[in-house]
Structure formats: C-alpha cells, structure tokens
Design an enzyme around this catalytic site. Structure first.
Site, mmCIF file in Angstrom:
data_model
loop_
_atom_site.group_PDB
_atom_site.id
_atom_site.type_symbol
_atom_site.label_atom_id
_atom_site.label_comp_id
_atom_site.label_asym_id
_atom_site.label_seq_id
_atom_site.Cartn_x
_atom_site.Cartn_y
_atom_site.Cartn_z
ATOM 1 N N LYS A 169 7.184 -9.886 7.838
ATOM 2 C CA LYS A 169 7.228 -8.871 8.539
ATOM 3 C C LYS A 169 8.484 -8.967 10.256
ATOM 4 O O LYS A 169 8.806 -8.761 10.547
ATOM 5 C CB LYS A 169 6.531 -7.078 8.495
ATOM 6 C CG LYS A 169 6.754 -6.778 7.099
ATOM 7 C CD LYS A 169 5.992 -5.111 7.539
ATOM 8 C CE LYS A 169 5.957 -4.450 6.147
ATOM 9 N NZ LYS A 169 4.749 -3.505 5.491
ATOM 10 N N LYS A 228 12.663 -6.505 -3.536
ATOM 11 C CA LYS A 228 11.297 -4.739 -3.658
ATOM 12 C C LYS A 228 11.851 -3.672 -3.058
ATOM 13 O O LYS A 228 13.244 -3.903 -2.140
ATOM 14 C CB LYS A 228 10.331 -5.326 -2.725
ATOM 15 C CG LYS A 228 9.742 -3.877 -3.179
ATOM 16 C CD LYS A 228 7.971 -4.791 -2.702
ATOM 17 C CE LYS A 228 8.321 -3.324 -0.544
ATOM 18 N NZ LYS A 228 7.356 -3.124 -0.208
ATOM 19 N N LYS A 237 11.927 0.642 2.151
ATOM 20 C CA LYS A 237 12.315 1.081 3.549
ATOM 21 C C LYS A 237 12.853 0.541 4.464
ATOM 22 O O LYS A 237 13.798 0.887 4.917
ATOM 23 C CB LYS A 237 11.062 1.759 4.069
ATOM 24 C CG LYS A 237 10.141 1.770 4.748
ATOM 25 C CD LYS A 237 9.157 2.744 5.150
ATOM 26 C CE LYS A 237 8.165 1.937 6.322
ATOM 27 N NZ LYS A 237 6.552 1.434 4.774
HETATM 28 N N1 AQP Z 1 9.556 -0.973 -4.341
HETATM 29 C C1 AQP Z 1 7.804 -1.064 -4.317
HETATM 30 N N2 AQP Z 1 7.144 -0.804 -5.883
HETATM 31 C C2 AQP Z 1 6.129 -0.315 -6.489
HETATM 32 N N3 AQP Z 1 5.803 0.200 -5.769
HETATM 33 C C3 AQP Z 1 5.670 0.075 -4.381
HETATM 34 N N4 AQP Z 1 5.320 0.287 -3.007
HETATM 35 C C4 AQP Z 1 6.116 0.195 -1.983
HETATM 36 N N5 AQP Z 1 7.338 -0.732 -2.705
HETATM 37 C C5 AQP Z 1 6.891 -0.691 -3.585
HETATM 38 C C6 AQP Z 1 3.659 0.874 -2.804
HETATM 39 O O1 AQP Z 1 3.789 2.020 -1.498
HETATM 40 C C7 AQP Z 1 2.119 2.360 -1.417
HETATM 41 C C8 AQP Z 1 2.375 2.830 0.540
HETATM 42 O O2 AQP Z 1 3.327 1.603 0.929
HETATM 43 P P1 AQP Z 1 3.593 1.602 2.039
HETATM 44 O O3 AQP Z 1 2.743 3.042 2.810
HETATM 45 O O4 AQP Z 1 2.493 0.472 2.949
HETATM 46 O O5 AQP Z 1 4.746 1.520 2.269
HETATM 47 P P2 AQP Z 1 4.920 -0.191 2.168
HETATM 48 O O6 AQP Z 1 5.302 -0.396 1.469
HETATM 49 O O7 AQP Z 1 5.654 -0.483 3.347
HETATM 50 O O8 AQP Z 1 6.772 0.506 1.463
HETATM 51 P P3 AQP Z 1 7.963 -0.211 1.843
HETATM 52 O O9 AQP Z 1 8.460 0.461 1.394
HETATM 53 O O10 AQP Z 1 7.927 -1.331 0.816
HETATM 54 O O11 AQP Z 1 8.347 -0.888 3.592
HETATM 55 P P4 AQP Z 1 8.364 -2.481 4.206
HETATM 56 O O12 AQP Z 1 9.688 -2.099 3.776
HETATM 57 O O13 AQP Z 1 7.699 -1.693 5.881
HETATM 58 O O14 AQP Z 1 7.292 -3.470 3.780
HETATM 59 C C9 AQP Z 1 2.144 1.150 -1.546
HETATM 60 O O15 AQP Z 1 0.309 0.911 -2.358
HETATM 61 C C10 AQP Z 1 2.774 -0.266 -2.164
HETATM 62 O O16 AQP Z 1 2.673 -1.097 -3.361
#
Ligand code: AQP
Length: 332
Positions: free
Chosen positions: A112, A195, A198
């Site tokens: 990040k 993966k 977002k």
């Molecule tokens: N692609 C994925 N497959 C399975 N699980 C996933 N999680 C996120 N992406 C996947 C799981 O969702 C939960 C909430 O995550 P968060 O609120 O921390 O969001 P995040 O991980 O920041 O979501 P993103 O989309 O992956 O955001 P960025 O792009 O900012 O990294 C967690 O349990 C996560 O494992």
C-alpha cells in the site's frame, strides 16, 4: 462458546465480491457456533485520506451491508470500532512491544505504501496491523474469519500476544485465522492472477455488490479467461476459469468437479453467462435489504449503540488486565 472477531473497512462504500465470499459469509456462519464480535473498522479507514461526510455515510452503509448479508444483532455483537475507545488504547500498548523491523515486514504495508509513494504513506498506515492486533486480543478471540491477505497480520497477533504473555503474565488468548481455502482469495476478473481489490488499477475486474447488477453482469461476461476451451479448475494454467468456477460454486453450493462435468463441451461463454445470472439473482435481494436498513438510520444507529455497549464490557475488562500487568497505577 469460542469467540470470533473480525472487522471490515467502510472505505469503498460498497463491499466487493471478494470481501463477501472471503470474509463476510464466514462472519454469518460463525455467529451460529461462536460468541461473535464484528465491527466496521473506521479507525482503520482513516489510515488513508477520507472525506468526513463520506466516511460517516460509508460507515452506516457498511453496517447496513453486514445486516443485509445476514448478521443478526441478536446472535452476534455488531458495532463501530471508534465507539469502543479501548481499541486505540490497547493499540498503543501493543505498539510499544512491537519491533520497528517486525512492523516493516508486513507485506500489506509495503504494497500500500508503494502504491501511495513512501513519503505520503502515514504512520497510521504503518501501525495499522498493530491496531488490528489490539482489535483481536481485546475480545480474547479464538477464531478470526479473514481472507488470505490477512494471514500475516494474524501471525503478528499471535507473536505479540505470546510476547506480552511471556513478559507480563498470561493475559491474552492466542487466536487462529479462520480462512476458508476455496474462497480465501477471489481474483480480479480482468487480471485473474491478482486479488480482487477495491484499489485495483481498473474497475473492470472489480465486482461491487451495490453496483447496478447489469454492470456487474457485463463484467462477468467479459471476464478474462484463456485461449483454451475446456472448463477445468486449474489455478496455475487457467486462473480466470478457475476463479469463475470458484464464484459459481460458492454462490450455488455445487462442487467444482460437478461443475466441470456440467460444462463439458460447453465452452467459456456458457460459464460466464451463468455466473453473471447467478450473481444477479443473489445480489438483487442483498441490495434491496441494504437499502431497507439504510432507510431507517435510527434503528441502524440503535443496533450499533447496543453492540458497542456489549463490546465495551468485554474490551474494558481485557484492557484493565493488560494495564494492570504492565504496571499502570489503577485510576480510582
Ligand atoms: N479478493 C479477496 N478475496 C477474499 N477475501 C478478501 N478480502 C478482501 N479482498 C478479498 C477480505 O475482506 C475482508 C475485509 O477487508 P478490508 O475491509 O480490510 O478490505 P481490504 O482488504 O482493504 O479490501 P481490499 O479490496 O483488498 O482493499 P485494498 O485494495 O485497500 O487492499 C478481509 O478479511 C479481507 O481478507
């Protein structure tokens, strides 16, 4: 009952399909077997720049989506992280027993901060995993339902819990990640080795649950596959097809071998169209329920307030024990 704890960020507004299949669906399942605590992690959200009105709206939207997904406030404790000040308080303590090098090895921070530019990444983003450690330890959680990307943070949680217990006496339970292998990493529809996230470079491979279903259906129909034609689960050589099979299987409950048989001789077009239809049929009532919860903000806020009260009772007890072990003079 064993305890479960997890949290989801309110940053993007809509949850995406990876969030739902990898995490939220497990939250719903574990409320039947565990004493479960789930929160909208707004403290985590501000590690990246947020617009205040947007953050407030998205926090309520996240709560509405959790309820729409099937969380029942009578069977689990649902709350907003910032309503329980013990999270920030225990995070400070845990910061003080974490090595700088240890924190620097967290791959999510590396990814990040590289995206943002190292100088723009905040100290909050750096210590994000340590706040997460505090989140988990405060509830003496046994199981932490998360996607694969969170495994390293749960390992850190165990390390820090053991370190604290070793130095100051038994205080924290050692949690384990609850990761369901089949859905632990849902992939981007356009870049199926990555993966679903977002913060993907392009929105074309990201399926947001609150988008107009027709928009998502189109994304499924134009999902990247490969030049072969056989529908077969093979993550290495056929990541796109395997991802579609995973999503199909997760939403219908049909086993992958059965699906492979079902699509024998049919080609990729049929698979894509079917997954699109299955998703639309599932997401349509989800969107409606989300709108219903959002339409009654007073009830939503009351549910969150009640959850915070229950969460604080547990969190305060753990924090008091940790403060005592560390040698703080008790406040009278
Ligand atoms: N692609 C994925 N497959 C399975 N699980 C996933 N999680 C996120 N992406 C996947 C799981 O969702 C939960 C909430 O995550 P968060 O609120 O921390 O969001 P995040 O991980 O920041 O979501 P993103 O989309 O992956 O955001 P960025 O792009 O900012 O990294 C967690 O349990 C996560 O494992």
């Amino acid at each position: 009952r064993p305890r479960a704890l997890s949290g989801i960020q309110p940053t993007a507004g809509s949850f995406h399909l990876g969030n739902y299949l990898g995490a939220v669906r497990q939250y719903v399942a574990l409320q039947e077997t565990h004493d479960a605590f789930y929160m909208v992690v707004d403290l985590h959200a501000i590690t990246m720049p947020q617009d205040p009105a947007g953050l407030r709206a998205n926090t309520r939207l996240a709560a509405a989506q959790l309820l729409a997904a099937g969380l029942d406030p009578d069977r689990c404790t649902l709350f907003i992280q910032s309503h329980v000040p013990e999270h920030a308080q225990l995070a400070w303590v845990m910061n003080c027993i974490t090595g700088f090098g240890e924190a620097s090895r967290m791959t999510q921070f590396k990814d990040k901060s590289a995206k943002q530019g190292a100088d723009r990444a905040t100290v909050g983003l750096f210590t994000y995993p340590i706040l997460q450690v505090a989140d988990i330890l405060l509830y003496q959680a046994d199981a932490v339902p998360v996607g694969e990307d969170q495994r390293q943070h749960i390992e850190l949680t165990r390390d820090l819990a053991e370190r604290f217990n070793g130095r100051f006496g038994q205080t924290f339970n050692l949690p384990a990640a609850h990761i369901v292998r089949e859905v632990a990493k849902i992939h981007d529809l356009q870049d199926p080795t990555a993966k679903m996230s977002k913060s993907a470079a392009s929105p074309k491979g990201l399926v947001n649950l609150l988008d107009e279903p027709g928009v998502s259906a189109k994304k499924f129909r134009s999902a990247v596959t490969d030049t072969d034609t056989v529908v077969r689960f093979d993550e290495k050589d056929k990541p796109g097809v395997s991802n579609l099979l995973t999503i199909h299987s997760a939403l219908t409950g049909t086993g992958i071998p059965e699906l492979e048989e079902q699509y024998a001789g049919k080609g990729y077009g049929a698979l894509k169209t079917d997954v699109a239809e299955i998703f639309v049929a599932w997401v349509t009532p989800f969107r409606e329920r989300t709108q219903e919860y959002l339409g009654d903000p007073e009830t939503l806020d009351a549910v969150m307030a009640k959850g915070a009260e229950k969460a604080r009772a547990v969190a305060a007890e753990t924090l008091a024990a940790a403060y005592d072990r560390i040698g703080f003079v008790p406040a009278k």
